[in-house]
Design a protein around this motif. Structure first.
Motif, short mmCIF file in Angstrom:
data_model
loop_
_atom_site.label_atom_id
_atom_site.label_comp_id
_atom_site.label_asym_id
_atom_site.label_seq_id
_atom_site.Cartn_x
_atom_site.Cartn_y
_atom_site.Cartn_z
N UNK A 111 0.82 -1.20 0.00
CA UNK A 111 0.00 0.00 0.00
C UNK A 111 0.86 1.26 0.00
N UNK A 112 1.93 1.27 0.80
CA UNK A 112 2.79 2.44 0.89
C UNK A 112 3.48 2.72 -0.45
N UNK A 113 3.96 1.67 -1.12
CA UNK A 113 4.62 1.89 -2.42
C UNK A 113 3.62 2.40 -3.45
N UNK A 114 2.42 1.87 -3.43
CA UNK A 114 1.40 2.29 -4.39
C UNK A 114 1.00 3.75 -4.17
N UNK A 115 0.81 4.14 -2.92
CA UNK A 115 0.40 5.51 -2.62
C UNK A 115 1.51 6.51 -2.93
N UNK A 116 2.75 6.03 -2.95
CA UNK A 116 3.88 6.89 -3.31
C UNK A 116 4.07 6.97 -4.82
N UNK A 117 3.23 6.25 -5.57
CA UNK A 117 3.31 6.27 -7.02
C UNK A 117 4.25 5.24 -7.60
N UNK A 118 4.79 4.36 -6.76
CA UNK A 118 5.71 3.32 -7.23
C UNK A 118 4.93 2.03 -7.49
N UNK A 119 4.17 2.04 -8.56
CA UNK A 119 3.22 0.95 -8.80
C UNK A 119 3.91 -0.37 -9.17
N UNK A 120 5.02 -0.29 -9.92
CA UNK A 120 5.74 -1.52 -10.28
C UNK A 120 6.36 -2.16 -9.03
N UNK A 121 6.88 -1.32 -8.13
CA UNK A 121 7.45 -1.85 -6.89
C UNK A 121 6.36 -2.46 -6.01
N UNK A 122 5.20 -1.81 -5.98
CA UNK A 122 4.08 -2.36 -5.21
C UNK A 122 3.69 -3.73 -5.73
N UNK A 123 3.63 -3.86 -7.05
CA UNK A 123 3.27 -5.14 -7.65
C UNK A 123 4.35 -6.19 -7.39
N UNK A 124 5.63 -5.76 -7.43
CA UNK A 124 6.71 -6.70 -7.18
C UNK A 124 6.64 -7.23 -5.74
#
Length: 256
Positions: free
Chosen positions: A148-161
């Motif tokens: 959730x934190x990576x996604x909210x920071x705009x790092x969507x590829x990292x969130x998915x990883x």
């Protein structure tokens, strides 16, 4: 029992302290001893050990860092509990080189399983340190909170990883070697022979709310603390918590 001089820190520890202090109180009543023997594995500079000692308990802290143990010694002295806190250098895998097997009423394992090579073995070791009637306080990094934190920071590829990675890592630069779901942690606790007493989500909202809101809005800190405490026990929020806290009990303690 959060530190009144560190209000922001209370957001990170309030839920765990509430559960832990209740567990300590129940052990005191069950044993009839005011001073319990507590083992804090990976206890570092004493964020939990020193307040536990303030309650009158004897605390042994095992940590691999000499610097952390030096800070622990200083903090315990400043708090007036140096006689109730002992720091020794070691880790979860070599635990019984420095700690007594079966010698503790309560064991804290906070921020340890993320870093050991074999979480199941590490869990078995800390459980083996418990007396026949004993309680384990387990705190570990939660998978959902990182996604959730990576996604909210705009790092969507990292969130998915992080979501897809077996260890919950978002990339090579991720400082945390391993994260867990609530189901994985409870399975580790039960696999080591304990009964799960409670599961709580920790820092469900605290890491997502801008600090300026908490620091400047009147009453915001207290309101956020109350929100954290209310959400902590709800399974729906475990999947998005930054950390997960599991209270495990030996069967004898659970039946007491």
């Amino acid at each position: 029992m959060s530190d009144p001089l560190r209000p922001r820190a209370s957001l990170r520890t309030a839920v765990v302290w509430e559960v832990l202090q209740d567990a300590l109180d129940r052990r005191v009543k069950a044993t009839g001893r005011q001073a319990l023997d507590v083992l804090d594995t990976g206890g570092g500079s004493g964020n939990f050990a020193v307040p536990v000692a303030r309650l009158g308990h004897q605390v042994t802290v095992v940590d691999p860092s000499p610097n952390a143990l030096f800070a622990l010694e200083r903090r315990a002295a400043e708090a007036g509990v140096a006689d109730r806190v002992r720091g020794v250098q070691g880790d979860a895998h070599g635990l019984f080189d420095v700690a007594e097997r079966g010698g503790y009423d309560v064991v804290l394992c906070h921020g340890v399983l993320e870093y050991v090579d074999d979480p199941a073995e590490g869990m078995r070791n800390v459980v083996a340190a418990l007396r026949t009637e004993g309680v384990l306080s387990l705190l570990a990094a939660g998978l959902g909170g990182a996604v959730l934190a990576r996604a909210l920071a705009g790092h969507f590829k990292e969130a998915r990883q992080a979501l897809d990675d077996p260890n919950g890592r978002w990339g090579d630069g991720d400082p945390v070697p391993r994260r867990f779901t609530a189901e994985q942690l409870t399975a580790l606790v039960e696999g080591a022979g304990l009964t799960v007493g409670a599961v709580h989500g920790v820092r469900v909202f605290a890491d997502l709310v801008p600090g300026v809101l908490v620091d400047t809005e009147p009453g915001a800190l207290d309101a956020l603390l109350k929100l954290e405490e209310a959400a902590a026990e709800l399974p729906a929020f475990h999947s998005v918590a930054t950390q997960l806290h599991v209270l495990g009990e030996t069967r004898e303690a659970a039946e007491a």
